[in-house]
Design a protein around this motif. Structure first.
Motif, PDB file in Angstrom:
ATOM      1  N   TYR A 189     -16.350  26.776  13.701  1.00 20.89           N
ATOM      2  CA  TYR A 189     -15.688  26.526  14.967  1.00 20.89           C
ATOM      3  C   TYR A 189     -14.876  25.229  15.007  1.00 20.89           C
ATOM      4  O   TYR A 189     -13.684  25.242  15.343  1.00 20.89           O
ATOM      5  N   LYS A 193     -10.884  25.142  15.263  1.00 24.06           N
ATOM      6  CA  LYS A 193     -10.288  24.610  16.498  1.00 24.06           C
ATOM      7  C   LYS A 193      -9.198  23.589  16.151  1.00 24.06           C
ATOM      8  O   LYS A 193      -8.096  23.623  16.726  1.00 24.06           O
ATOM      9  N   ILE A 219      -9.669  24.267  24.294  1.00 29.27           N
ATOM     10  CA  ILE A 219     -10.959  24.752  24.796  1.00 29.27           C
ATOM     11  C   ILE A 219     -10.756  25.696  25.987  1.00 29.27           C
ATOM     12  O   ILE A 219     -11.369  26.767  26.065  1.00 29.27           O
ATOM     13  N   HIS A 223     -11.677  29.690  25.904  1.00 33.46           N
ATOM     14  CA  HIS A 223     -12.624  30.181  26.907  1.00 33.46           C
ATOM     15  C   HIS A 223     -12.032  31.363  27.672  1.00 33.46           C
ATOM     16  O   HIS A 223     -12.733  32.334  27.985  1.00 33.46           O
ATOM     17  N   ILE A 261     -18.011  27.755  22.103  1.00 32.53           N
ATOM     18  CA  ILE A 261     -16.959  27.588  23.106  1.00 32.53           C
ATOM     19  C   ILE A 261     -17.565  27.262  24.468  1.00 32.53           C
ATOM     20  O   ILE A 261     -17.056  26.402  25.199  1.00 32.53           O
TER      21      ILE A 261
END
Length: 272
Positions: A189, A193, A219, A223, A261
């Motif tokens: 992750y 990211k 983020i 989401h 997340i």
């Protein structure tokens, strides 16, 4: 003559494979003729000369270029998928549209996403999901539109019926599958990211507003994008359907990604 196996169905990768292979076939034929003229043997120098002789034969690459050019035009159209006549692209964007400037999120100064993000967004989708799958689902969604709208139905114009189309179970299933495939790439992750932030910022259109895709933006967008995946995983019978499509190991990965997340999002909200 080198045999080219015709692909069983038309696809992005297969079309480009055939086009590129046709160029190699012409080159190989040239080498064969050179070899015949030199007793069946070619030296390194003769091979290099054969390559040089191809540089001036622009028509040799016309077929391959036309295939590439056609698909690039298709990709450019996808990158501008916010236009109303592209149902599939518009549905993908709808997942995070409320974060874009001019909507619920307000202006850029208050944290909204610049609309210039659409071009790199579709590049990310292509990289993570693949053009073959995108084209297949695109065709399925257009077929669903045709099947559920009469000629005189005002809903036939995608401009007027995004909510209607998005709630169609067959459409929702396909869109959810796209984002599930995408989410799988976020197994590592933190690394992914950072990769996403870098890729978006490196691919923002030239001349766009002076805007940067920050970690906060990232983020919020993740989401929003994986909302339906998150909801699917929370319902046992629905998550079982995902297991049937993706396998239990991949679904376990999805749960890990969604949790990461959620943790990021909770921290963001607490700080905000």
């Amino acid at each position: 003559m080198i045999a080219v196996n015709k692909p069983p169905r038309d696809s992005f990768k297969q079309r480009h494979h055939v086009a590129a292979f046709s160029v190699l076939e012409h080159f190989a034929q040239g080498l064969v003729h050179h070899a015949r003229d030199h007793g069946g043997v070619l030296t390194e120098e003769q091979i290099l000369k054969a390559v040089d002789s191809l540089r001036d034969q622009e028509n040799l690459f016309d077929g391959a270029w036309s295939v590439l050019e056609s698909d690039m035009e298709s990709i450019k159209a996808r990158e501008k998928a916010a236009v109303r006549h592209d149902p599939f692209g518009r549905l993908l964007v709808s997942r995070f549209e409320y974060l874009l400037e001019g909507g619920e999120a307000g202006d850029l100064e208050h944290g909204a996403l610049s609309r210039s993000i659409l071009q790199p967004f579709f590049k990310v989708i292509r990289m993570m999901v693949g053009m073959d799958m995108l084209q297949e689902i695109d065709g399925e969604i257009h077929a669903i539109i045709e099947a559920h709208a009469d000629e005189d139905d005002e809903l036939r114009d995608p401009t007027e019926y995004w909510d209607h189309l998005a709630k169609e179970p067959a459409v929702a299933l396909r869109i959810n599958l796209v984002f599930a495939r995408m989410a799988l790439h976020f197994k590592n992750y933190e690394h992914r990211k950072k990769w996403l932030m870098q890729l978006v910022n490196d691919n923002l259109p030239s001349g766009a507003d002076n805007w940067t895709f920050t970690e906060t933006h990232c983020i919020l967008m993740l989401h929003a994008l994986f909302r339906d995946v998150r909801e699917t995983l929370s319902v046992p019978e629905h998550s079982a359907e995902l297991v049937a499509k993706l396998g239990s190991e991949n679904v376990a990965t999805l749960r890990t990604v969604v949790k990461a997340i959620e943790n990021d999002y909770a921290v963001l909200k607490k700080e905000g």
